[in-house]
Design a protein around this motif. Structure first.
Motif, PDB file in Angstrom:
ATOM      1  N   ARG A 141       0.834  -1.202   0.000  1.00  0.00           N
ATOM      2  CA  ARG A 141       0.000   0.000   0.000  1.00  0.00           C
ATOM      3  C   ARG A 141       0.870   1.254   0.000  1.00  0.00           C
ATOM      4  O   ARG A 141       0.654   2.180  -0.773  1.00  0.00           O
ATOM      5  CB  ARG A 141      -0.909   0.007   1.225  1.00  0.00           C
ATOM      6  CG  ARG A 141      -1.998  -1.047   1.216  1.00  0.00           C
ATOM      7  CD  ARG A 141      -2.814  -0.986   2.486  1.00  0.00           C
ATOM      8  NE  ARG A 141      -3.894  -1.951   2.478  1.00  0.00           N
ATOM      9  CZ  ARG A 141      -4.697  -2.165   3.512  1.00  0.00           C
ATOM     10  NH1 ARG A 141      -4.518  -1.465   4.628  1.00  0.00           N
ATOM     11  NH2 ARG A 141      -5.672  -3.042   3.438  1.00  0.00           N
ATOM     12  N   ALA A 142       1.836   1.272   0.911  1.00  0.00           N
ATOM     13  CA  ALA A 142       2.715   2.442   1.009  1.00  0.00           C
ATOM     14  C   ALA A 142       3.482   2.663  -0.286  1.00  0.00           C
ATOM     15  O   ALA A 142       3.635   3.803  -0.750  1.00  0.00           O
ATOM     16  CB  ALA A 142       3.677   2.264   2.178  1.00  0.00           C
ATOM     17  N   ALA A 143       3.971   1.574  -0.900  1.00  0.00           N
ATOM     18  CA  ALA A 143       4.726   1.693  -2.145  1.00  0.00           C
ATOM     19  C   ALA A 143       3.845   2.246  -3.261  1.00  0.00           C
ATOM     20  O   ALA A 143       4.293   3.073  -4.068  1.00  0.00           O
ATOM     21  CB  ALA A 143       5.301   0.335  -2.535  1.00  0.00           C
ATOM     22  N   PHE A 144       2.588   1.804  -3.304  1.00  0.00           N
ATOM     23  CA  PHE A 144       1.683   2.290  -4.343  1.00  0.00           C
ATOM     24  C   PHE A 144       1.415   3.787  -4.187  1.00  0.00           C
ATOM     25  O   PHE A 144       1.427   4.547  -5.162  1.00  0.00           O
ATOM     26  CB  PHE A 144       0.371   1.513  -4.301  1.00  0.00           C
ATOM     27  CG  PHE A 144      -0.624   1.965  -5.326  1.00  0.00           C
ATOM     28  CD1 PHE A 144      -0.534   1.520  -6.626  1.00  0.00           C
ATOM     29  CD2 PHE A 144      -1.632   2.856  -4.991  1.00  0.00           C
ATOM     30  CE1 PHE A 144      -1.446   1.946  -7.582  1.00  0.00           C
ATOM     31  CE2 PHE A 144      -2.540   3.291  -5.927  1.00  0.00           C
ATOM     32  CZ  PHE A 144      -2.453   2.828  -7.230  1.00  0.00           C
ATOM     33  N   VAL A 145       1.156   4.205  -2.957  1.00  0.00           N
ATOM     34  CA  VAL A 145       0.899   5.631  -2.728  1.00  0.00           C
ATOM     35  C   VAL A 145       2.135   6.455  -3.105  1.00  0.00           C
ATOM     36  O   VAL A 145       2.029   7.480  -3.791  1.00  0.00           O
ATOM     37  CB  VAL A 145       0.506   5.884  -1.255  1.00  0.00           C
ATOM     38  CG1 VAL A 145       0.327   7.380  -1.005  1.00  0.00           C
ATOM     39  CG2 VAL A 145      -0.777   5.138  -0.898  1.00  0.00           C
ATOM     40  N   ASN A 146       3.313   6.004  -2.673  1.00  0.00           N
ATOM     41  CA  ASN A 146       4.539   6.737  -2.993  1.00  0.00           C
ATOM     42  C   ASN A 146       4.765   6.832  -4.493  1.00  0.00           C
ATOM     43  O   ASN A 146       5.121   7.890  -5.029  1.00  0.00           O
ATOM     44  CB  ASN A 146       5.743   6.049  -2.331  1.00  0.00           C
ATOM     45  CG  ASN A 146       5.761   6.234  -0.819  1.00  0.00           C
ATOM     46  OD1 ASN A 146       5.222   7.208  -0.304  1.00  0.00           O
ATOM     47  ND2 ASN A 146       6.369   5.296  -0.127  1.00  0.00           N
ATOM     48  N   GLU A 147       4.551   5.725  -5.200  1.00  0.00           N
ATOM     49  CA  GLU A 147       4.769   5.705  -6.645  1.00  0.00           C
ATOM     50  C   GLU A 147       3.771   6.622  -7.352  1.00  0.00           C
ATOM     51  O   GLU A 147       4.123   7.334  -8.299  1.00  0.00           O
ATOM     52  CB  GLU A 147       4.625   4.270  -7.157  1.00  0.00           C
ATOM     53  CG  GLU A 147       5.120   4.052  -8.572  1.00  0.00           C
ATOM     54  CD  GLU A 147       6.632   4.013  -8.656  1.00  0.00           C
ATOM     55  OE1 GLU A 147       7.160   4.210  -9.760  1.00  0.00           O
ATOM     56  OE2 GLU A 147       7.286   3.794  -7.613  1.00  0.00           O
ATOM     57  N   THR A 148       2.537   6.617  -6.885  1.00  0.00           N
ATOM     58  CA  THR A 148       1.510   7.448  -7.511  1.00  0.00           C
ATOM     59  C   THR A 148       1.800   8.934  -7.300  1.00  0.00           C
ATOM     60  O   THR A 148       1.719   9.740  -8.236  1.00  0.00           O
ATOM     61  CB  THR A 148       0.125   7.097  -6.940  1.00  0.00           C
ATOM     62  OG1 THR A 148      -0.140   5.708  -7.149  1.00  0.00           O
ATOM     63  CG2 THR A 148      -0.961   7.916  -7.618  1.00  0.00           C
ATOM     64  N   LEU A 149       2.148   9.302  -6.086  1.00  0.00           N
ATOM     65  CA  LEU A 149       2.411  10.710  -5.799  1.00  0.00           C
ATOM     66  C   LEU A 149       3.663  11.204  -6.521  1.00  0.00           C
ATOM     67  O   LEU A 149       3.758  12.389  -6.882  1.00  0.00           O
ATOM     68  CB  LEU A 149       2.561  10.909  -4.287  1.00  0.00           C
ATOM     69  CG  LEU A 149       1.328  10.602  -3.435  1.00  0.00           C
ATOM     70  CD1 LEU A 149       1.584  10.954  -1.981  1.00  0.00           C
ATOM     71  CD2 LEU A 149       0.092  11.326  -3.945  1.00  0.00           C
ATOM     72  N   ALA A 150       4.627  10.301  -6.744  1.00  0.00           N
ATOM     73  CA  ALA A 150       5.847  10.698  -7.441  1.00  0.00           C
ATOM     74  C   ALA A 150       5.568  11.106  -8.882  1.00  0.00           C
ATOM     75  O   ALA A 150       6.334  11.884  -9.469  1.00  0.00           O
ATOM     76  CB  ALA A 150       6.854   9.552  -7.405  1.00  0.00           C
ATOM     77  N   ARG A 151       4.475  10.605  -9.461  1.00  0.00           N
ATOM     78  CA  ARG A 151       4.138  10.915 -10.841  1.00  0.00           C
ATOM     79  C   ARG A 151       3.056  11.970 -10.975  1.00  0.00           C
ATOM     80  O   ARG A 151       2.647  12.309 -12.076  1.00  0.00           O
ATOM     81  CB  ARG A 151       3.724   9.631 -11.569  1.00  0.00           C
ATOM     82  CG  ARG A 151       4.921   8.803 -11.939  1.00  0.00           C
ATOM     83  CD  ARG A 151       4.583   7.348 -12.145  1.00  0.00           C
ATOM     84  NE  ARG A 151       5.789   6.640 -12.597  1.00  0.00           N
ATOM     85  CZ  ARG A 151       6.826   6.351 -11.818  1.00  0.00           C
ATOM     86  NH1 ARG A 151       6.798   6.702 -10.539  1.00  0.00           N
ATOM     87  NH2 ARG A 151       7.891   5.735 -12.294  1.00  0.00           N
ATOM     88  N   PHE A 152       2.569  12.477  -9.854  1.00  0.00           N
ATOM     89  CA  PHE A 152       1.537  13.520  -9.898  1.00  0.00           C
ATOM     90  C   PHE A 152       2.187  14.855 -10.250  1.00  0.00           C
ATOM     91  O   PHE A 152       3.172  15.264  -9.626  1.00  0.00           O
ATOM     92  CB  PHE A 152       0.827  13.606  -8.548  1.00  0.00           C
ATOM     93  CG  PHE A 152      -0.325  14.581  -8.534  1.00  0.00           C
ATOM     94  CD1 PHE A 152      -1.577  14.192  -8.982  1.00  0.00           C
ATOM     95  CD2 PHE A 152      -0.154  15.884  -8.088  1.00  0.00           C
ATOM     96  CE1 PHE A 152      -2.634  15.080  -8.974  1.00  0.00           C
ATOM     97  CE2 PHE A 152      -1.202  16.775  -8.075  1.00  0.00           C
ATOM     98  CZ  PHE A 152      -2.451  16.374  -8.527  1.00  0.00           C
ATOM     99  N   ILE A 153       1.647  15.569 -11.249  1.00  0.00           N
ATOM    100  CA  ILE A 153       2.235  16.835 -11.701  1.00  0.00           C
ATOM    101  C   ILE A 153       1.245  17.987 -11.615  1.00  0.00           C
ATOM    102  O   ILE A 153       1.542  19.088 -12.076  1.00  0.00           O
ATOM    103  CB  ILE A 153       2.770  16.707 -13.144  1.00  0.00           C
ATOM    104  CG1 ILE A 153       1.627  16.338 -14.100  1.00  0.00           C
ATOM    105  CG2 ILE A 153       3.903  15.691 -13.223  1.00  0.00           C
ATOM    106  CD1 ILE A 153       2.047  16.330 -15.557  1.00  0.00           C
ATOM    107  N   GLY A 154       0.059  17.727 -11.039  1.00  0.00           N
ATOM    108  CA  GLY A 154      -0.934  18.791 -10.943  1.00  0.00           C
ATOM    109  C   GLY A 154      -0.510  19.873  -9.974  1.00  0.00           C
ATOM    110  O   GLY A 154       0.183  19.615  -8.990  1.00  0.00           O
ATOM    111  N   PRO A 155      -0.953  21.117 -10.206  1.00  0.00           N
ATOM    112  CA  PRO A 155      -0.567  22.221  -9.319  1.00  0.00           C
ATOM    113  C   PRO A 155      -1.372  22.264  -8.024  1.00  0.00           C
ATOM    114  O   PRO A 155      -0.947  22.869  -7.051  1.00  0.00           O
ATOM    115  CB  PRO A 155      -0.839  23.462 -10.172  1.00  0.00           C
ATOM    116  CG  PRO A 155      -1.966  23.042 -11.073  1.00  0.00           C
ATOM    117  CD  PRO A 155      -1.744  21.583 -11.374  1.00  0.00           C
TER     118      PRO A 155
END
Length: 563
Positions: A141-155
């Motif tokens: 779960r933690a890895a998925f959240v980290n990976e997802t947030l690392a690719r988020f580019i919204g302001p």
């Protein structure tokens, strides 16, 4: 589950992006609200198609149009011809709003559709990480959240939600996720955690403590917490916060004072199963909900003082363990709910005098409210008053809501409230079934009073008939024709129907809110026989379930309930 990184970097397209509609409509996670929201998007798309269809129709009727010779089908599908992709022609912001309704894993998978969709999910205004989206292991779960947030580019993030079980090793991860949300100017932050119960021996792990940097934030307007420790070490600054909900969390008086003083625009506060709060004071608060307080380590009864001069709605509900309330300043209240239950240890004895004083003080402070809701426990405290000849303070209420199934010990309490409600226009009875209607009262306490409900109802000493001169509307909710069998409900309704002088309407709703039946009355101008027939029809419906469940073969027994 595929790695989010591979989903983002994939060049593969599996077909037209209009197939996203099928993915969206087939999801099992949809709620009614989501369905309504998506229907509005479909309506917009339908409007685009209608415009497109009208354009083609005008071309077919115009001989000068180069498309006139071509044959067109009589009806187009909702998304137009197969070679058109109307959904991809929508603006990014609208497509991202649509993606917000998907579980985040499925939203990421839309990056496979085409180049147009590859990075849309990385700017979604809502990020929701729920337990349904992950494998059972915390690390994944933690890895998925980290990976997802690392690719988020919204302001900006409008809504950030984490809803899964908390483990101690995730403490640093949670701090990083909260920091990520606040650095993207989050407006609504929800941390709904499980597993960190605050009261031993139920605690599975140490609960999550909010990071100190969160207590200074200028974008938050709604904060929802569950199983968190709220303990600011200095002043709080939440100037934009309007809604705060804290559930199963650790608080104390100093912490809530920091929070309220640092939230000058807070309008709604909900505290569910949060102990340690002895004072609630706010100039801006309009809605206050306190639902259950459990403090097993407290040996003495505690009092929470409420001072909110602009408060419009107050709700005190659930089980209150060694906790009572005192209204210091609440002059603006228009609606109040007193459906709480004061629990005591089995070794303790019910202190009638003490609780009577506390409850009377509450009623005196609420005598000006327009709508009052009272639960079974409070009704039975009032029943003791009625039997002892103690009246409730006179009130100006126009609406009285009773949260009860109407059992024998409720009747005197209801009578006591009617005594004090000379301006009452509407009476609502929410038929909430309870396994133990006497709640925390000891049976020997009730046995010490000689009381018979049927005899009480039949008594000619009901001098409060004059107080029913203004009652116009009676409403019953939660009625079950096949299972409800309260003789006292039928007898109480018989009394009301026989003594109200200006009754205009009676409505019965089944469980779930479905309308069962409604009757209109026109007062003195109605034909007496027709009016009597309507009132008896109401009593027949209410008594039918009782007689059926009581297995009474003699239908003449109905006569006891009719007017």
């Amino acid at each position: 589950m595929e790695d989010p990184k591979s989903l983002v970097s994939s060049e593969k397209s599996t077909g037209s992006s209009s197939s996203v509609l099928g993915t969206i409509q087939g999801l099992p996670y949809w709620t009614t609200q989501i369905t309504d929201s998506f229907n509005s998007v479909l309506a917009m798309i339908q409007g685009l198609h209608n415009h497109h269809h009208d354009h083609h129709r005008s071309n077919r009727t115009n001989p000068s149009s180069p498309q006139f010779p071509s044959k067109q089908p009589k009806y187009w599908p909702i998304f137009g011809p197969p070679d058109e992709d109307l959904i991809s022609s929508l603006p990014d912001s609208l497509l991202q709003e649509i993606l917000c309704f998907l579980p985040i894993e499925d939203a990421i998978k839309t990056s496979f559709l085409s180049r147009r969709w590859r990075s849309l999910w990385t700017q979604m205004p809502t990020l929701s990480f729920t337990r349904e989206c992950y494998a059972s292991k915390h690390a994944k779960r933690a890895a998925f959240v980290n990976e997802t947030l690392a690719r988020f580019i919204g302001p900006k993030i409008k809504n950030f939600l984490i809803n899964f079980k908390f483990a101690e090793f995730m403490d640093a991860f949670f701090d990083e996720w909260v920091l990520f949300a606040t650095s993207h100017h989050v407006e609504k932050l929800s941390l709904l955690l499980d597993g960190g119960f605050l009261y031993a021996p139920f605690a599975e792990c140490k609960p999550y403590s909010l990071p100190q940097f969160l207590y200074v934030n200028f974008s938050l307007n709604e904060l929802i917490l569950r199983q968190c420790v709220v303990l600011p070490t200095s002043q709080v600054s939440w100037p934009s916060l309007k809604v705060l909900s804290i559930n199963y969390s650790r608080l104390d008086t100093e912490a809530i004072e920091y929070v309220l003083s640092g939230s000058p625009n807070l309008q709604k506060l909900k505290l569910h199963n949060c102990g340690g709060v002895n004072r609630i004071s706010s100039m801006s608060l309009e809605v206050l909900v306190v639902d259950a307080i459990y403090e097993p380590h407290e040996k003495n009864e505690l009092v929470t003082q409420i001072s909110c001069p602009n408060l419009l709605s107050l709700s005190l509900s659930g089980y209150m363990y060694r906790r009572t309330f005192r209204l210091v300043h609440a002059s603006s209240l228009t609606k109040a709910n007193l459906s709480f239950v004061m629990t005591i240890d089995k070794k303790d004895k019910y202190d009638c005098t003490k609780h009577r004083s506390i409850f009377r003080d509450l009623l005196e402070k609420l005598c000006h409210v327009e709508e009052l809701t009272v639960g079974t426990w409070c009704l039975q405290v009032l029943s003791i008053w009625e039997i002892k000849g103690i009246s409730s303070p006179l009130s100006k209420r126009h609406c009285l809501v009773l949260e009860t199934e109407i059992c024998e010990w409720d009747i005197p309490g209801i009578v006591n409230l009617l005594h004090s409600s000379p301006y009452l226009k509407k009476l609502v009875i929410n038929l909430n079934y309870c396994d133990n209607s006497k709640f925390e009262f000891d049976q020997t306490f009730f046995d010490s009073y000689e009381f018979d409900g049927v005899e009480f109802l039949a008594s000619t000493n009901w001098i409060f008939k004059c107080f029913l001169q203004s009652l116009e509307n009676i409403e019953l909710t939660g009625f079950q024709l096949s299972s409800w069998g309260s003789e006292f409900l039928v007898r109480f309704m018989r009394f009301l129907l026989n003594n109200t002088k200006v009754l205009k309407k009676v409505t019965i709703y089944e469980q779930g809110g479905t309308l069962l039946e409604s009757w209109q009355f026109s007062g003195p101008n109605m034909n007496p026989e027709l009016e009597s027939a309507k009132r008896n029809q109401i009593l027949l419906i209410l008594s039918g379930g009782f007689l059926l469940n009581a297995n009474i073969p003699d239908l003449n027994y109905f006569k006891d309930f009719l007017l």
